[in-house]
Every structure is written in structure tokens, then in C-alpha cells.
Design an enzyme around this catalytic site. Structure first.
Site, PDB file in Angstrom:
ATOM      1  N   ASP A 147       7.403  37.439 -25.609  1.00 51.02           N
ATOM      2  CA  ASP A 147       6.772  37.309 -24.290  1.00 51.02           C
ATOM      3  C   ASP A 147       7.671  37.881 -23.194  1.00 51.02           C
ATOM      4  O   ASP A 147       7.229  38.079 -22.066  1.00 51.02           O
ATOM      5  CB  ASP A 147       6.481  35.825 -23.979  1.00 51.02           C
ATOM      6  CG  ASP A 147       5.020  35.465 -24.222  1.00 51.02           C
ATOM      7  OD1 ASP A 147       4.167  36.382 -24.254  1.00 51.02           O
ATOM      8  OD2 ASP A 147       4.720  34.258 -24.359  1.00 51.02           O
ATOM      9  N   LYS A 149      -4.777  36.641 -30.554  1.00 51.02           N
ATOM     10  CA  LYS A 149      -3.469  37.163 -30.982  1.00 51.02           C
ATOM     11  C   LYS A 149      -3.420  37.206 -32.507  1.00 51.02           C
ATOM     12  O   LYS A 149      -2.967  38.187 -33.098  1.00 51.02           O
ATOM     13  CB  LYS A 149      -2.339  36.288 -30.408  1.00 51.02           C
ATOM     14  CG  LYS A 149      -2.194  36.467 -28.909  1.00 51.02           C
ATOM     15  CD  LYS A 149      -1.285  35.441 -28.260  1.00 51.02           C
ATOM     16  CE  LYS A 149      -1.323  35.625 -26.737  1.00 51.02           C
ATOM     17  NZ  LYS A 149      -0.576  34.603 -25.992  1.00 51.02           N
ATOM     18  N   GLN A 195       2.668  29.206 -26.470  1.00 49.18           N
ATOM     19  CA  GLN A 195       1.511  29.416 -25.595  1.00 49.18           C
ATOM     20  C   GLN A 195       1.594  28.459 -24.401  1.00 49.18           C
ATOM     21  O   GLN A 195       1.773  27.255 -24.568  1.00 49.18           O
ATOM     22  CB  GLN A 195       0.221  29.171 -26.403  1.00 49.18           C
ATOM     23  CG  GLN A 195      -1.043  29.542 -25.684  1.00 49.18           C
ATOM     24  CD  GLN A 195      -1.161  31.045 -25.383  1.00 49.18           C
ATOM     25  OE1 GLN A 195      -0.837  31.891 -26.205  1.00 49.18           O
ATOM     26  NE2 GLN A 195      -1.614  31.370 -24.187  1.00 49.18           N
TER      27      GLN A 195
END
Ligand code: NAD
Length: 287
Positions: free
Chosen positions: A123, A54, A98
Site C-alpha cells: 500500500d 483484489k 484493509q
């Protein structure tokens, strides 16, 4: 017959290129550099790889990337305080935590994710964004299923009127995939671990999405000849061998198009994250 292989790399490159152009426009017009903060708690090796990828993509596209590494012993209170700090930071437009979180705070995952400002929730897991997706006004949508739709579009594969079957009903993949496909006028069936006669249902699919996390579970005889097969699964079967949820070697002879693992949907997920950062910036600056 041998299926067309849908390599994620080419689609991801197209998605990233359009994000890069948007980022340049935002910088020029609004003098704003998009910023993404990724919080990683503990030392899960797979998570470290995902976070590195990322970070690398952000650097390629001109997004300011901040990786916040917190120790395994981080408490819920400390993590929530960090999220509050990033929510208030005007240079950060996207925040993600995460997953999975370490065992000691795993059970608070929902509370932790819900603390992220919905406008910075790249997300797409916040209930506000889930609600918008369900009611047909999507803002920030989970990256993996959104990437699958983008790939179908870029590959010129029609969705309207098709019967799509999804195996898996997780909040991250299966459920958002249902809403995205339905919004595009597919007739959608969602199967899961309690589904009876799974193969009979999957054999009806024009578009089959496997997102169950079971290595090579979907065999050729579960696929309708000519179907499009999207394999979301990522399963490590040997220290250095990853496979999907579909038995690729056999399925490639039956399907009309299929994504490989690795090299398929996984690459699209990161590309869509970049696109979501652009969307988040636009929401925040009113562009
Ligand atoms: P999950 O474990 O949360 O959900 C799995 C789903 O599959 C459940 O809904 C379950 O009911 C269903 N299922 C399990 N066994 C089944 C069976 N025998 N028959 C029918 N349904 C069954 O998993 P997830 O988070 O949705 O992830 C699914 C897979 O996708 C995993 O392999 C994961 O690693 C992968 N994944 C990939 C990406 C990517 O970027 N490509 C992103 C997210 C997840």
C-alpha cells in the site's frame, strides 16, 4: 466541446497485462510465485467488496492470494501478531491491512501499518516508503495516486511544466499525489479544507485532481477550459448510486479529458496494487 472520457478499464487492463508478463518472468526465472496477503478485520461491507476485487485480480494474474479474515473483536496485539507471522512468511511478498479498522482499534492504525515489513508494504503507507517517495527514490508508492500518474502517461497527457492542483491533503491520496506530480516536473498546488478562494485556484489548473470526498463539489466554473480532470472521489449518494467529487455532467463540457465515477480511478487502484506486488517481489528476491 466535450471531454475525452478516461475510462479506467482500458488503462487498468494495460497495467495488469504488464504485471502478468512480469509475474510469468519471475515464475520462470526464479521459480517464485508472488503472494499477497490481505488482512480484513470486521465486516465492513465496502471493505469486503474491495478485498474481493483484489483477490479476483490476483487470481487473474497468477498471484497467490491469501485473505485473512479476522473478527471485529480482534485486539491490537492479535493483529500485530498476525502481521509478524506474515512478515516472516517467505511465500508472502505483499501485505496490506484493509482500512478502516474497527472503532476499537482504529486509533492504533499507524502503529499497525508501521509493523508491516517496508519491503512487503504494497500500500506504500509505511513511513520508510513515504520517506523514499518524498526524497525522490520511490519504492512502493500508494496505489491510487500512482495509478493516476500511470493513467496520464498511458493516455499521452503531458505532466512536465503543467500546473497541477490537488484538492485534498490526505496521506493516502493528496500528499503522495503532490510528490508524484512534482517528481514529474509539474508545478503543484495542494488545496484543503482551510484553503481560501478555492475556485480561483482550481481555475488555474491544467491538471485538476479532486480527492476530497465531497459529492459533486467541483462545478464546471471551477475548471479551466481544456483542463484534465482526475476525479478520485467515491461517494455513495443513494444505496446504489456512486458519484465522484466532480459534477461530471457539467465538467465534461469544459474539460479536455476527465475520469468518470464509477469506472475511472477506482479500477486503476487495484491494477496498481498488482504492479506493487511485482515490485515487492523483485525487491525481496533482488531481481
Ligand atoms: P480524506 O477524508 O482523508 O481527505 C479529504 C481531504 O479533502 C482532506 O485533506 C480535506 O482537507 C480535503 N477537503 C475536504 N473538504 C474540503 C473542501 N470543502 N475544500 C477543500 N478541501 C477539502 O479522504 P481520502 O482518503 O483522501 O479520500 C478522498 C476521496 O477519494 C474519498 O471520496 C475516497 O472515497 C476517495 N478514494 C478513492 C480511491 C480510489 O481507489 N479511487 C482511493 C482512496 C480514496
Amino acid at each position: 466541446m466535450s471531454a475525452k472520457i478516461l475510462y479506467g478499464k482500458e488503462f487498468a487492463a494495460q497495467i495488469k497485462e504488464s504485471a502478468r508478463i512480469e509475474i510469468e518472468k519471475i515464475k520462470n526465472k526464479f521459480n517464485v510465485t508472488p503472494g499477497l496477503a490481505v488482512i480484513i478485520v470486521g465486516e465492513n461491507p465496502a471493505s469486503q467488496v474491495y478485498v474481493r476485487n483484489k483477490h479476483k485480480s490476483c487470481e487473474e494474474l497468477g498471484i497467490k492470494s491469501v485473505v485473512v479474515e479476522m473478527p471485529e473483536s480482534t485486539t491490537k496485539k492479535e493483529l500485530l501478531a498476525k502481521i509478524d507471522e506474515l512478515n516472516a512468511d517467505k511465500t508472502i511478498h505483499g501485505i496490506l491491512v484493509q482500512l478502516p479498522l474497527p472503532n476499537a482499534i482504529k486509533s492504533y492504525s499507524d502503529e499497525i501499518l508501521n509493523r508491516i515489513d517496508p519491503m512487503k508494504d504494497v500500500d506504500g503507507f509505511h513511513p520508510m516508503n513515504v520517506g523514499k517517495l518524498v526524497t525522490g527514490t520511490p519504492a512502493l508508492v500508494p496505489c491510487t495516486p500512482a495509478g493516476c500518474i500511470e493513467m496520464l502517461d498511458l493516455a499521452g497527457i503531458p505532466i512536465d511544466g503543467k500546473h497541477a492542483v490537488i484538492i485534498g491533503r490526505s496521506n493516502i491520496v493528496g500528499k503522495p499525489m503532490l510528490h508524484l506530480l512534482m517528481a514529474r516536473h509539474a508545478t503543484v498546488t495542494v488545496c484543503h479544507s482551510h484553503t481560501k478562494h478555492l475556485a480561483e485556484i482550481t481555475r488555474e489548473a491544467d491538471i485538476l485532481v479532486a480527492a476530497m470526498g465531497k459529492p459533486q463539489f467541483v462545478k464546471a466554473d471551477m475548471i479551466k477550459p481544456g483542463a484534465v480532470v482526475i476525479d478520485v472521489g467515491i461517494n455513495r449518494i443513494e444505496p446504489k448510486k456512486l458519484v465522484g467529487d466532480v459534477d461530471f455532467e457539467a465538467a465534461v463540457e469544459v474539460a479536455s479529458a476527465i475520469t468518470p465515477v464509477p469506472g475511472g480511478v477506482g479500477l486503476l487502484t487495484v491494477a496498481m496494487l498488482m504492479k506493487n506486488v511485482v515490485t515487492a517481489v523483485k525487491l525481496q528476491i533482488g531481481a
